[in-house]
Design an enzyme around this catalytic site. Structure first.
Site, short mmCIF file in Angstrom:
data_model
loop_
_atom_site.label_atom_id
_atom_site.label_comp_id
_atom_site.label_asym_id
_atom_site.label_seq_id
_atom_site.Cartn_x
_atom_site.Cartn_y
_atom_site.Cartn_z
N TRP A 179 0.81 -1.12 -0.14
CA TRP A 179 -0.11 -0.02 0.01
C TRP A 179 0.98 1.26 -0.03
CZ3 TRP A 179 -0.30 3.99 3.90
CH2 TRP A 179 -1.37 5.04 3.57
N GLU A 218 -3.09 -2.76 -2.52
CA GLU A 218 -4.19 -2.19 -1.73
C GLU A 218 -4.29 -0.64 -2.20
OE1 GLU A 218 -3.15 -1.76 2.23
OE2 GLU A 218 -5.54 -0.93 2.76
N LYS A 220 -6.90 2.74 -2.98
CA LYS A 220 -7.51 3.60 -2.14
C LYS A 220 -8.12 4.87 -2.63
CE LYS A 220 -6.48 5.82 2.65
NZ LYS A 220 -5.78 5.96 3.66
N ASP A 252 -9.54 -3.18 1.36
CA ASP A 252 -9.44 -2.52 2.86
C ASP A 252 -10.82 -1.80 2.91
OD1 ASP A 252 -9.54 -0.32 4.65
OD2 ASP A 252 -7.34 -0.91 4.97
N HIS A 255 -11.47 1.84 2.19
CA HIS A 255 -11.04 2.73 1.21
C HIS A 255 -11.79 2.82 -0.12
CE1 HIS A 255 -6.49 1.87 2.40
NE2 HIS A 255 -7.18 2.28 3.22
N HIS A 279 -8.27 -6.14 4.45
CA HIS A 279 -8.00 -5.21 5.47
C HIS A 279 -9.42 -4.89 5.95
CE1 HIS A 279 -3.80 -3.78 5.28
NE2 HIS A 279 -3.73 -5.02 5.51
N ASP A 287 -11.71 7.05 6.01
CA ASP A 287 -10.93 6.08 6.12
C ASP A 287 -10.22 6.22 7.54
OD1 ASP A 287 -9.45 3.65 5.97
OD2 ASP A 287 -7.63 4.78 5.19
N ASP A 289 -10.30 4.45 10.29
CA ASP A 289 -9.87 3.32 11.01
C ASP A 289 -10.06 2.87 12.27
OD1 ASP A 289 -8.01 1.72 8.98
OD2 ASP A 289 -7.08 3.77 8.77
N ASP A 319 -7.12 -4.03 10.14
CA ASP A 319 -6.40 -2.99 9.95
C ASP A 319 -7.04 -1.76 10.56
OD1 ASP A 319 -4.78 -0.82 8.97
OD2 ASP A 319 -5.34 -0.94 7.05
C1 RNT Z 1 -3.91 2.73 4.78
C2 RNT Z 1 -3.88 1.44 4.44
C3 RNT Z 1 -2.77 0.57 5.02
C4 RNT Z 1 -2.49 1.03 6.46
C5 RNT Z 1 -1.41 -0.03 7.21
C6 RNT Z 1 -0.98 0.50 8.62
O1 RNT Z 1 -4.97 3.74 4.52
O2 RNT Z 1 -5.15 1.00 5.08
O3 RNT Z 1 -3.23 -0.53 4.94
O4 RNT Z 1 -3.64 1.02 7.53
O5 RNT Z 1 -0.58 -0.42 6.28
ZN ZN Z 2 -5.34 -1.30 4.97
#
Ligand code: RNT
Ligand code: ZN
Length: 417
Positions: A179, A218, A220, A252, A255, A279, A287, A289, A319
């Site tokens: 990523w 990955e 985004k 993810d 994303h 993820h 995003d 998290d 994640d």
């Molecule tokens: C960031 C991505 C990535 C990170 C990790 C820490 O937007 O989701 O995967 O969160 O690699």
């Molecule tokens: Zn991620």
């Protein structure tokens, strides 16, 4: 309670014993970075930067390898099921053999392999393309500066070799996920050139054949400070993996655009691919998290994995990183929720529902999908935890609170070098 639940599920044609047995074998890769707000162990003093952000300053954050391992084990003791660990390259353990990101070697991760082996965890990997001075103008693999781009290509190559080392040492596959945050804050004039550079960088990174490594990319929508343009968009990587079938698309859940959910994307990718790495996170407007909760979205993701009969194809990774609450609790709450969602999915009368859809009994489908939501799930969950040697109910939280009092709050602040 369990016998009553077993009977209730049986009336719907669901075998609770089979569901628990299936769940025991579905691995969930737990991300190490919840333990220290994605700080890593390089002790470079470099703050988290490069299109990624964490908020919160809850006391007791792990400050070194030993503390991180101890905290992880504390969380893992409260998480039932089959656990893997997802590492990031910034968690290299140096012992007089410090190396920059582009020169990382398997030896820098041997302490993690020893730890994984001792406790029966497998290891997945993520190169770290952020929080480093060689991220220049928010660009890494798509940088027009050849020195910058070459540095990060070397990092990608080094990381894949480390993942291959994990796979070999631990006798299982290792997911290696690329990523990058590369992009522009405001509207770029040229969207094509950075993408062609990224394509070339990836070709170089993935050139070597490395057994045991499951390579993925990955995508985004946007990053913080990079709102206008992301080089590694969903379409870019879908195109890349279509042309390079050894590489997989990692989804993810934070994303995509706010009403998009990755649950719907799983079956779409499974029509073409034999692996769909994930993820799993929780977006809050963006995003962000947040810690994964037992939301409709999470339950949909788990349902899709089960309904597609893809427990061996969808590689579940977590994640999220919240620095505003107890990090050990955050780890356990989110991972337990992933397990709960999977158990609920496994306790669904999917054959009956599928038949209703095929026969166009859409009223019956709605009725039954709602009806099963209130079946006595908690009794099966508690039974599963008990059999896994994990405290089923709220008492696990008391245990984490005691750890906070006795260990976490006694730690000083993070030591910068
Ligand atoms: C960031 C991505 C990535 C990170 C990790 C820490 O937007 O989701 O995967 O969160 O690699
Ligand atoms: Zn991620």
């Amino acid at each position: 309670m369990y016998q009553y639940a077993q009977e209730r599920y049986r009336l719907h044609g669901v075998d609770t014993e089979r569901a628990m047995e299936a769940l025991r074998h579905i691995p969930v890769s737990i991300h190490i970075w919840q333990g220290d707000d994605v700080t890593g162990l390089e002790s470079s003093g470099e703050a988290l930067s490069g299109g990624i952000q964490v908020t919160g300053n809850y006391p007791g954050k792990a400050r070194n390898f030993e503390e991180l391992k101890a905290d992880f084990l504390k969380a893992a003791a409260h998480i039932p099921g089959c656990k893997r660990i997802s590492l990031h390259a910034c968690y290299a353990v140096f012992d007089g053999n410090r190396a920059d990101r582009d020169a990382l070697r398997p030896e820098h991760f041997k302490p993690w392999v020893d730890f994984a082996r001792e406790h029966g965890f497998a290891l997945d990997f993520n190169p770290t393309f952020f929080s480093h001075p060689m991220v220049k103008n928010n660009l890494t693999l798509a940088s027009p500066d050849e020195e910058v781009r070459a540095f990060w290509i070397r990092h990608g190559i080094a990381c894949r070799r480390i993942a291959a080392y994990f796979a070999k040492e631990l006798n299982t596959h290792s997911v290696c996920n690329v990523w990058i945050a590369d992009g522009y804050k405001d509207l770029p004039a040229d969207r094509m050139a950075p993408r062609l550079l990224l394509k070339d960088s990836l070709d170089q990174i993935f050139a070597e054949d490395l057994p045991g490594v499951i390579d993925c990319v990955e995508s985004k929508v946007f990053g913080i400070g990079l709102e206008a343009y992301t080089v590694g968009s969903a379409e870019f990587y879908l195109g890349y993996t279509a042309a390079n079938p050894k590489v997989y698309n990692l989804l993810d859940s934070g994303h995509y655009y706010p009403t998009e959910t990755i649950a719907d994307k799983i079956s779409a990718l499974l029509c073409f691919r034999d692996k769909v790495p994930l993820h799993v996170t929780r977006k809050m407007h963006w995003d962000s998290d947040h810690v994964v909760t037992l939301s409709d979205e999470l339950r949909d993701i788990a349902q899709e994995i089960v309904r597609c009969d893809a427990a061996d194809k969808v590689l579940i990774g977590l994640d999220y990183f919240d620095g505003s609450i107890n990090r050990v609790a955050a780890w356990a709450i989110g991972a337990r929720n992933m397990q709960k969602a999977l158990l609920q999915a496994l306790l669904t009368p999917n054959e009956t529902l599928r038949k209703m859809q095929a026969e166009n009994d859409l009223t019956g489908l709605l009725f039954l999908q709602e009806e099963i939501k209130t079946l006595p799930f908690s009794a099966v969950w508690e039974e599963y935890c008990r059999r896994e040697g994990v405290i089923p109910g709220a008492a696990w939280f008391d245990n984490v609170k005691a750890y906070e009092q006795n260990v976490l709050l006694k730690r000083g602040s993070y030591e910068h070098f």
